[in-house]
Motif scaffolding. Structure first.
Motif, PDB file in Angstrom:
ATOM      1  N   TYR A  11       0.885  -1.169   0.000  1.00  0.00           N
ATOM      2  CA  TYR A  11       0.000   0.000   0.000  1.00  0.00           C
ATOM      3  C   TYR A  11       0.916   1.210   0.000  1.00  0.00           C
ATOM      4  N   ALA A  16       2.288  -4.571   3.274  1.00  0.00           N
ATOM      5  CA  ALA A  16       1.460  -5.298   4.242  1.00  0.00           C
ATOM      6  C   ALA A  16       1.893  -6.758   4.292  1.00  0.00           C
ATOM      7  N   PRO A  35       0.380 -11.463  15.326  1.00  0.00           N
ATOM      8  CA  PRO A  35      -0.282 -10.403  16.090  1.00  0.00           C
ATOM      9  C   PRO A  35      -1.100  -9.496  15.185  1.00  0.00           C
ATOM     10  N   ASN A  36      -1.847  -8.564  15.784  1.00  0.00           N
ATOM     11  CA  ASN A  36      -2.643  -7.619  14.998  1.00  0.00           C
ATOM     12  C   ASN A  36      -1.750  -6.875  14.017  1.00  0.00           C
ATOM     13  N   GLY A  37      -2.234  -6.758  12.773  1.00  0.00           N
ATOM     14  CA  GLY A  37      -1.497  -5.994  11.775  1.00  0.00           C
ATOM     15  C   GLY A  37      -0.361  -6.762  11.126  1.00  0.00           C
ATOM     16  N   ALA A  38      -0.242  -8.076  11.418  1.00  0.00           N
ATOM     17  CA  ALA A  38       0.879  -8.862  10.891  1.00  0.00           C
ATOM     18  C   ALA A  38       0.758  -9.118   9.390  1.00  0.00           C
ATOM     19  N   GLY A  39      -0.489  -9.101   8.891  1.00  0.00           N
ATOM     20  CA  GLY A  39      -0.677  -9.380   7.465  1.00  0.00           C
ATOM     21  C   GLY A  39      -1.522 -10.611   7.190  1.00  0.00           C
ATOM     22  N   LYS A  40      -2.202 -11.122   8.220  1.00  0.00           N
ATOM     23  CA  LYS A  40      -2.984 -12.362   8.056  1.00  0.00           C
ATOM     24  C   LYS A  40      -4.160 -12.145   7.097  1.00  0.00           C
ATOM     25  N   THR A  41      -4.980 -11.116   7.390  1.00  0.00           N
ATOM     26  CA  THR A  41      -6.168 -10.893   6.556  1.00  0.00           C
ATOM     27  C   THR A  41      -5.772 -10.560   5.119  1.00  0.00           C
ATOM     28  N   THR A  42      -4.735  -9.760   4.962  1.00  0.00           N
ATOM     29  CA  THR A  42      -4.269  -9.405   3.613  1.00  0.00           C
ATOM     30  C   THR A  42      -3.892 -10.678   2.848  1.00  0.00           C
ATOM     31  N   GLU A  81     -13.189 -12.367   8.262  1.00  0.00           N
ATOM     32  CA  GLU A  81     -13.188 -12.001   9.682  1.00  0.00           C
ATOM     33  C   GLU A  81     -14.589 -11.537  10.119  1.00  0.00           C
ATOM     34  N   GLU A 157      -9.574 -15.766  11.600  1.00  0.00           N
ATOM     35  CA  GLU A 157      -9.836 -15.496  13.017  1.00  0.00           C
ATOM     36  C   GLU A 157     -11.281 -15.846  13.423  1.00  0.00           C
TER      37      GLU A 157
HETATM   38  P1  ATP Z   1      -5.659  -8.245  12.505  1.00  0.00           P
HETATM   39  O1  ATP Z   1      -5.346  -9.419  13.375  1.00  0.00           O
HETATM   40  O2  ATP Z   1      -5.712  -6.946  13.278  1.00  0.00           O
HETATM   41  O3  ATP Z   1      -6.836  -8.451  11.598  1.00  0.00           O
HETATM   42  P2  ATP Z   1      -3.851  -8.846  10.311  1.00  0.00           P
HETATM   43  O4  ATP Z   1      -2.714  -9.705  10.698  1.00  0.00           O
HETATM   44  O5  ATP Z   1      -5.006  -9.488   9.651  1.00  0.00           O
HETATM   45  O6  ATP Z   1      -4.356  -8.020  11.568  1.00  0.00           O
HETATM   46  P3  ATP Z   1      -3.820  -7.068   8.047  1.00  0.00           P
HETATM   47  O7  ATP Z   1      -5.229  -6.609   8.250  1.00  0.00           O
HETATM   48  O8  ATP Z   1      -3.544  -7.981   6.927  1.00  0.00           O
HETATM   49  O9  ATP Z   1      -3.243  -7.703   9.376  1.00  0.00           O
HETATM   50  O10 ATP Z   1      -2.921  -5.765   7.887  1.00  0.00           O
HETATM   51  C1  ATP Z   1      -1.517  -5.834   7.623  1.00  0.00           C
HETATM   52  C2  ATP Z   1      -0.964  -4.418   7.488  1.00  0.00           C
HETATM   53  O11 ATP Z   1      -1.461  -3.826   6.283  1.00  0.00           O
HETATM   54  C3  ATP Z   1      -1.375  -3.481   8.619  1.00  0.00           C
HETATM   55  O12 ATP Z   1      -0.287  -2.648   8.912  1.00  0.00           O
HETATM   56  C4  ATP Z   1      -2.515  -2.707   8.026  1.00  0.00           C
HETATM   57  O13 ATP Z   1      -2.600  -1.421   8.619  1.00  0.00           O
HETATM   58  C5  ATP Z   1      -2.098  -2.610   6.557  1.00  0.00           C
HETATM   59  N1  ATP Z   1      -3.270  -2.507   5.683  1.00  0.00           N
HETATM   60  C6  ATP Z   1      -4.220  -3.445   5.499  1.00  0.00           C
HETATM   61  N2  ATP Z   1      -5.142  -3.030   4.607  1.00  0.00           N
HETATM   62  C7  ATP Z   1      -4.761  -1.786   4.217  1.00  0.00           C
HETATM   63  C8  ATP Z   1      -5.289  -0.799   3.296  1.00  0.00           C
HETATM   64  N3  ATP Z   1      -6.404  -1.031   2.612  1.00  0.00           N
HETATM   65  N4  ATP Z   1      -4.611   0.358   3.148  1.00  0.00           N
HETATM   66  C9  ATP Z   1      -3.475   0.594   3.825  1.00  0.00           C
HETATM   67  N5  ATP Z   1      -2.900  -0.280   4.693  1.00  0.00           N
HETATM   68  C10 ATP Z   1      -3.539  -1.451   4.894  1.00  0.00           C
END
Ligand code: ATP
Length: 231
Positions: A11, A16, A35-42, A81, A157
């Protein structure tokens, strides 16, 4: 069954997910821990084809998620999620709607009966979704993922926001689904993936930092603590 090569999502200047490569064998239950923000959902969104990768490839049972999207998507059932459920529909109405949406060709009654059975929903079919507990709503989310008889389940999750009893029940359902499906389960809870999964990939800051069996990973719990995961 799943082959991920060099998967990257940027991004702007922020990565991510960076250059992820791993494979999942047929029948494996893989924990995707971070952990939160690690990149799992992406990552999950790219594997399921909901989000375009900046670079890299995903193939599911030999089908490329971008160039052979229709075939690849039929192989995958996805529980995001926050699954989009319609609170004013009954469970029956909603799952029949998903059945039609997915253009499922399996015999409707038999297939939906088996989905209700797998998701443990048989006793609430006529209830409005808004009146279900969070645990049962999550079962409805699992049921919609099961429609079309996918070989692969991607579960993002699935126990977040549930109470301890509901968590135990959903883990039970996932374990039994794992007997017939290849599963990727994302979580930030180490004991959850240790309990349910054959193998665990640890992701942090968009990169895989560990890959091993639950037994191998527990030897590295110190590392997990450093990632601020729930232990
Ligand atoms: P969580 O457990 O909180 O859901 P996660 O491991 O699923 O976290 P992601 O949601 O994949 O993490 O996010 C990974 C990184 O990418 C984070 O730093 C998030 O802020 C960033 N990110 C995700 N989507 C976007 C977007 N649309 N625009 C900018 N940054 C993004």
């Amino acid at each position: 069954m799943i082959q991920v090569n060099g998967l990257t999502r940027r991004y702007g200047d922020i990565a991510a997910v960076s250059d992820l490569s791993f494979s999942v064998a047929e029948g494996e239950i893989i924990g995707f821990l971070g952990p939160n923000g690690a990149g799992k959902t992406t990552t999950m969104n790219m594997i399921t084809g909901c989000l375009r990768a900046t670079a890299g490839t995903v193939t599911v049972d030999g089908a490329d998620i971008e160039t052979d999207a229709d075939r690849a998507r039929k192989i995958i059932g996805y529980l995001p999620e926050n699954p989009p459920l319609y609170p004013d529909m009954t469970v029956d109405e909603y799952l029949e709607f998903v059945y039609r949406l997915k253009k499922c060709r399996l015999p409707q009654k038999e297939h939906l009966d088996s989905v209700y059975d797998m998701a443990g929903l048989s006793d609430v079919r006529g209830r409005l979704i808004r009146n279900l507990s969070k645990g049962y709503r999550q079962r409805v989310g699992l049921a919609q993922a099961l429609i079309g008889d996918p070989k692969v389940l991607i579960l993002d999750e699935p126990t977040v926001g549930l109470d301890p009893r509901q968590i135990i029940e959903i883990r039970e359902v996932i374990r039994s689904l794992g007997q017939k499906h290849t599963v990727i389960l994302s979580s930030h809870i180490l004991p959850e993936v240790q309990e349910v999964c054959d193998r665990i990939l640890v992701i942090d800051h968009g990169r895989i930092v560990a890959d091993g069996t639950p037994a191998e990973l527990s030897e590295r719990v110190e590392g997990a603590e450093q990632l601020n995961m729930t232990i």
